[in-house]
Design a protein around this motif. Sequence first.
Motif, PDB file in Angstrom:
ATOM      1  N   GLY A 122       0.830  -1.183   0.000  1.00 30.85           N
ATOM      2  CA  GLY A 122       0.000   0.000   0.000  1.00 30.85           C
ATOM      3  C   GLY A 122       0.867   1.235   0.000  1.00 30.85           C
ATOM      4  N   HIS A 123       0.362   2.292  -0.626  1.00 30.85           N
ATOM      5  CA  HIS A 123       1.104   3.553  -0.691  1.00 30.85           C
ATOM      6  C   HIS A 123       0.186   4.668  -0.206  1.00 30.85           C
ATOM      7  N   ILE A 124       0.456   5.146   1.004  1.00 37.71           N
ATOM      8  CA  ILE A 124      -0.293   6.276   1.560  1.00 37.71           C
ATOM      9  C   ILE A 124       0.130   7.513   0.772  1.00 37.71           C
ATOM     10  N   MET A 125      -0.825   8.183   0.149  1.00 37.47           N
ATOM     11  CA  MET A 125      -0.502   9.344  -0.675  1.00 37.47           C
ATOM     12  C   MET A 125      -0.784  10.669   0.030  1.00 37.47           C
ATOM     13  N   ASN A 126      -1.792  10.685   0.912  1.00 35.64           N
ATOM     14  CA  ASN A 126      -2.169  11.942   1.539  1.00 35.64           C
ATOM     15  C   ASN A 126      -2.960  11.636   2.801  1.00 35.64           C
ATOM     16  N   GLU A 177       5.601   8.938   2.001  1.00 42.39           N
ATOM     17  CA  GLU A 177       6.646   9.959   1.976  1.00 42.39           C
ATOM     18  C   GLU A 177       6.183  11.111   2.850  1.00 42.39           C
ATOM     19  N   VAL A 178       7.136  11.733   3.538  1.00 49.12           N
ATOM     20  CA  VAL A 178       6.833  12.858   4.415  1.00 49.12           C
ATOM     21  C   VAL A 178       7.977  13.860   4.319  1.00 49.12           C
ATOM     22  N   ARG A 179       7.646  15.139   4.400  1.00 48.42           N
ATOM     23  CA  ARG A 179       8.673  16.179   4.341  1.00 48.42           C
ATOM     24  C   ARG A 179       9.703  15.995   5.453  1.00 48.42           C
ATOM     25  N   VAL A 180      10.984  16.164   5.136  1.00 48.56           N
ATOM     26  CA  VAL A 180      12.020  16.038   6.164  1.00 48.56           C
ATOM     27  C   VAL A 180      11.817  17.052   7.282  1.00 48.56           C
ATOM     28  N   ASN A 190       8.979  17.916   8.576  1.00 46.49           N
ATOM     29  CA  ASN A 190       7.750  17.645   9.320  1.00 46.49           C
ATOM     30  C   ASN A 190       8.021  16.623  10.435  1.00 46.49           C
ATOM     31  N   GLY A 191       8.715  17.092  11.457  1.00 46.83           N
ATOM     32  CA  GLY A 191       9.088  16.222  12.568  1.00 46.83           C
ATOM     33  C   GLY A 191       7.907  15.607  13.292  1.00 46.83           C
ATOM     34  N   ASP A 192       6.815  16.368  13.432  1.00 46.06           N
ATOM     35  CA  ASP A 192       5.632  15.824  14.114  1.00 46.06           C
ATOM     36  C   ASP A 192       5.077  14.625  13.346  1.00 46.06           C
ATOM     37  N   ALA A 193       4.996  14.740  12.026  1.00 49.21           N
ATOM     38  CA  ALA A 193       4.466  13.635  11.219  1.00 49.21           C
ATOM     39  C   ALA A 193       5.413  12.434  11.258  1.00 49.21           C
ATOM     40  N   ILE A 194       6.714  12.688  11.189  1.00 48.00           N
ATOM     41  CA  ILE A 194       7.685  11.589  11.247  1.00 48.00           C
ATOM     42  C   ILE A 194       7.546  10.846  12.570  1.00 48.00           C
ATOM     43  N   SER A 195       7.421  11.567  13.674  1.00 47.18           N
ATOM     44  CA  SER A 195       7.229  10.935  14.991  1.00 47.18           C
ATOM     45  C   SER A 195       5.922  10.148  15.035  1.00 47.18           C
ATOM     46  N   PHE A 196       4.863  10.722  14.473  1.00 47.03           N
ATOM     47  CA  PHE A 196       3.560  10.053  14.416  1.00 47.03           C
ATOM     48  C   PHE A 196       3.679   8.719  13.684  1.00 47.03           C
ATOM     49  N   TYR A 229       9.624  17.333  -3.227  1.00 46.36           N
ATOM     50  CA  TYR A 229       8.503  18.269  -3.276  1.00 46.36           C
ATOM     51  C   TYR A 229       8.780  19.420  -4.244  1.00 46.36           C
ATOM     52  N   ASN A 230       7.702  20.067  -4.691  1.00 45.76           N
ATOM     53  CA  ASN A 230       7.813  21.144  -5.686  1.00 45.76           C
ATOM     54  C   ASN A 230       8.757  22.256  -5.271  1.00 45.76           C
ATOM     55  N   ASN A 231       8.846  22.513  -3.972  1.00 49.78           N
ATOM     56  CA  ASN A 231       9.738  23.575  -3.507  1.00 49.78           C
ATOM     57  C   ASN A 231      11.172  23.089  -3.327  1.00 49.78           C
ATOM     58  N   GLY A 232      11.444  21.846  -3.718  1.00 44.07           N
ATOM     59  CA  GLY A 232      12.796  21.297  -3.640  1.00 44.07           C
ATOM     60  C   GLY A 232      13.107  20.575  -2.346  1.00 44.07           C
ATOM     61  N   GLU A 233      12.170  20.593  -1.392  1.00 42.34           N
ATOM     62  CA  GLU A 233      12.419  19.922  -0.114  1.00 42.34           C
ATOM     63  C   GLU A 233      12.512  18.405  -0.308  1.00 42.34           C
ATOM     64  N   ASP A 234      13.367  17.800   0.499  1.00 46.77           N
ATOM     65  CA  ASP A 234      13.527  16.345   0.480  1.00 46.77           C
ATOM     66  C   ASP A 234      12.368  15.675   1.205  1.00 46.77           C
ATOM     67  N   ALA A 235      12.163  14.408   0.892  1.00 43.07           N
ATOM     68  CA  ALA A 235      11.146  13.593   1.571  1.00 43.07           C
ATOM     69  C   ALA A 235      11.824  12.422   2.253  1.00 43.07           C
ATOM     70  N   VAL A 236      11.270  12.023   3.385  1.00 43.28           N
ATOM     71  CA  VAL A 236      11.666  10.794   4.045  1.00 43.28           C
ATOM     72  C   VAL A 236      10.703   9.702   3.558  1.00 43.28           C
ATOM     73  N   LEU A 237      11.247   8.640   2.987  1.00 39.92           N
ATOM     74  CA  LEU A 237      10.446   7.488   2.593  1.00 39.92           C
ATOM     75  C   LEU A 237      10.390   6.547   3.798  1.00 39.92           C
ATOM     76  N   MET A 238       9.162   6.239   4.234  1.00 34.73           N
ATOM     77  CA  MET A 238       8.968   5.388   5.386  1.00 34.73           C
ATOM     78  C   MET A 238       8.174   4.146   4.974  1.00 34.73           C
ATOM     79  N   MET A 239       8.437   3.039   5.681  1.00 37.20           N
ATOM     80  CA  MET A 239       7.814   1.769   5.316  1.00 37.20           C
ATOM     81  C   MET A 239       7.425   1.012   6.591  1.00 37.20           C
ATOM     82  N   LYS A 240       6.353   0.280   6.496  1.00 35.62           N
ATOM     83  CA  LYS A 240       5.928  -0.626   7.568  1.00 35.62           C
ATOM     84  C   LYS A 240       5.548  -1.943   6.910  1.00 35.62           C
ATOM     85  N   TRP A 241       6.119  -3.034   7.395  1.00 37.88           N
ATOM     86  CA  TRP A 241       5.788  -4.363   6.873  1.00 37.88           C
ATOM     87  C   TRP A 241       4.779  -5.010   7.798  1.00 37.88           C
TER      88      TRP A 241
END
Length: 150
Positions: free
Chosen positions: A71-75, A110-113, A115-121, A137-149
């Motif tokens: 599954g890929h969470i998009m939003n 994927e989550v913005r690098v 966005n610490g609150d979302a990464i912790s969540f 992201y469009n503004n050039g910000e990096d994303a953290v790719l996260m996975m759960k098996w």
Amino acid sequence: MNNVEITRAGLPDISRIVEIENNLFPDPWNEQAFRDVLFYYSNTFFTLKSDGDIVGFITAGIEDTSEVLYGHIMNLAVVPEYRKMGLGGRLMQRMEYEFIVSGAEGSQLEVRVSNGDAISFYKKLGYSQVMVIGGYYNNGEDAVLMMKWF
């Protein structure tokens, strides 16, 4: 917080979803993007309603790499006044259930690098950082790719 429910999204929900998106994100999806997701991924698009009013939503898709189905969470969004009540976790749990029923072995997002609150969540929900995607992201910000098996 009375009568909170998670329901499948429908066309009448799109305008409120777009309103929430525009209020919460610096790089919001437009209405057509949500209409496309509803068309292609209607089984994995849910709203969170409190007393009938949409206060959050989650969109996702099922992806098949020919080696693994995941599954890929998009939003995901919950309006600020409904945060810290476990509702985002309930949306994620509902989506993960849908993934498992579909035969997925895991979930990715994927989550913005920044966005610490979302990464912790997501970490609290069992997601782990896999890698950083430069300029995602469009503004050039990096994303953290996260996975759960599962």
